[in-house]
Design a protein around this motif. Sequence first.
Motif, PDB file in Angstrom:
ATOM      1  N   ARG A 151       0.806  -1.231   0.000  1.00  0.00           N
ATOM      2  CA  ARG A 151       0.000   0.000   0.000  1.00  0.00           C
ATOM      3  C   ARG A 151       0.836   1.276   0.000  1.00  0.00           C
ATOM      4  O   ARG A 151       0.292   2.373   0.026  1.00  0.00           O
ATOM      5  N   ALA A 152       2.151   1.170  -0.011  1.00  0.00           N
ATOM      6  CA  ALA A 152       2.980   2.392  -0.065  1.00  0.00           C
ATOM      7  C   ALA A 152       3.006   2.919  -1.501  1.00  0.00           C
ATOM      8  O   ALA A 152       3.002   2.129  -2.449  1.00  0.00           O
TER       9      ALA A 152
ATOM     10  N   LYS B   1       5.411   4.968  -2.784  1.00  0.00           N
ATOM     11  CA  LYS B   1       6.775   5.035  -3.345  1.00  0.00           C
ATOM     12  C   LYS B   1       7.551   3.749  -3.129  1.00  0.00           C
ATOM     13  O   LYS B   1       7.380   3.065  -2.113  1.00  0.00           O
ATOM     14  N   LEU B   2       8.438   3.461  -4.065  1.00  0.00           N
ATOM     15  CA  LEU B   2       9.397   2.382  -3.853  1.00  0.00           C
ATOM     16  C   LEU B   2      10.384   2.822  -2.778  1.00  0.00           C
ATOM     17  O   LEU B   2      10.832   3.975  -2.780  1.00  0.00           O
ATOM     18  N   VAL B   3      10.718   1.933  -1.840  1.00  0.00           N
ATOM     19  CA  VAL B   3      11.781   2.251  -0.857  1.00  0.00           C
ATOM     20  C   VAL B   3      13.137   2.014  -1.522  1.00  0.00           C
ATOM     21  O   VAL B   3      14.069   2.799  -1.359  1.00  0.00           O
ATOM     22  N   LEU B   4      13.233   0.914  -2.255  1.00  0.00           N
ATOM     23  CA  LEU B   4      14.459   0.600  -2.995  1.00  0.00           C
ATOM     24  C   LEU B   4      14.083   0.576  -4.471  1.00  0.00           C
ATOM     25  O   LEU B   4      13.097  -0.061  -4.846  1.00  0.00           O
TER      26      LEU B   4
ATOM     27  N   LEU C 277       5.916  -9.780   1.598  1.00  0.00           N
ATOM     28  CA  LEU C 277       6.929  -8.748   1.298  1.00  0.00           C
ATOM     29  C   LEU C 277       7.914  -9.298   0.272  1.00  0.00           C
ATOM     30  O   LEU C 277       8.903  -9.946   0.624  1.00  0.00           O
ATOM     31  N   THR C 278       7.621  -9.056  -0.972  1.00  0.00           N
ATOM     32  CA  THR C 278       8.477  -9.574  -2.050  1.00  0.00           C
ATOM     33  C   THR C 278       8.974  -8.413  -2.912  1.00  0.00           C
ATOM     34  O   THR C 278       8.423  -7.308  -2.866  1.00  0.00           O
ATOM     35  N   ALA C 279       9.981  -8.673  -3.707  1.00  0.00           N
ATOM     36  CA  ALA C 279      10.557  -7.621  -4.561  1.00  0.00           C
ATOM     37  C   ALA C 279       9.631  -7.335  -5.740  1.00  0.00           C
ATOM     38  O   ALA C 279       8.960  -8.235  -6.236  1.00  0.00           O
TER      39      ALA C 279
END
Length: 283
Positions: free
Chosen positions: A15-16, A18-21, A60-62
């Motif tokens: 649900r974020a 922006k990408l963190v990485l 939590l996957t890439a």
Amino acid sequence: MALIDVADLAFRFPRAEKLVLDGITLSIEAGERVAILAPNAAGKTTLARWLSGLLPEGVLTAERGHVAMAGKPFAEWSVADRATAIQFVGQVPSQQLTGCAFTVYEEIAFGPCNLALPEAEVRARVDEALTICNLRHLASRDPFTLSGGETQRLSIAAALAMKPRVLVLDEPTSNLDPESRDDLLAQLDLLPGGLTIIVLEVALRPSLALAKRFLLLDEGRIVADGTASEVLNDPRCIETLGMTAVTEAAYRLRDAGRWPEATPLPLTLDQALDSFGAPRAHG
Ligand SMILES: Nc1ncnc2c1ncn2[C@@H]1O[C@H](COP(=O)(O)OP(=O)(O)OP(=O)(O)O)[C@@H](O)[C@H]1O
């Protein structure tokens, strides 16, 4: 082959927006001592968890990319193999205790015991970790009665007792007073040369004490990768993380015409003393 390979890693929390990485690509060789620098909330802990194989986990996957150690993505490692290959130490010491050890000794023995190692091997590992982390005098203490600095040394001792190839340290000194911080850094400096150390930091001083290679994480990307002077003097690093107190003093002296133009600005006190041919602070 590099020991750790991160290939175009992109990650976002559920649900974020922006990408963190956002497309992290980097390689780390065995035995390297690397600092990954970034300001608060820039994704250091998230990257540290990927580098340690603690992510992916559940949902939590890439979004893309992966992290591999010794050529094999972490997703293919068993928990036991991963735990003996790489250990993670976070920034809140008390959160890292197992909660099921009555003594410091038992806390350090917990990991090796779970590998079902022979008792003599467990004892030898605990003894070595107690010595390296200067905890021998506290071996019989309840882990929950230790100070923050002692608990952080205990977390590192427990990690070392797993005999990992890589130690990932997420802001390991952020909760310590200056004396405890310097004690811990001195102890980390004595760790076996072959051990690969990756420290994720917002603070420049501990990074300089631990690392030889520096990376700058900005907006989810690695934007600088080089020596201390290359990365810490990069305007993007100065803008987000500032300068060391020594660099700032020299910078002001230069502005006042009292620091020779041709002399590079120092990053550490020892470099500043070297610039003037003065004896170093410690021996
Ligand atoms: N479980 C989570 N769910 C949603 N967002 C998260 C989660 N964990 C972290 N974040 C967000 O991801 C971003 C990066 O967090 P992270 O903890 O990796 O940053 P950091 O650089 O380690 O920060 P600090 O230096 O303050 O510890 C932050 O905006 C944070 O709020």
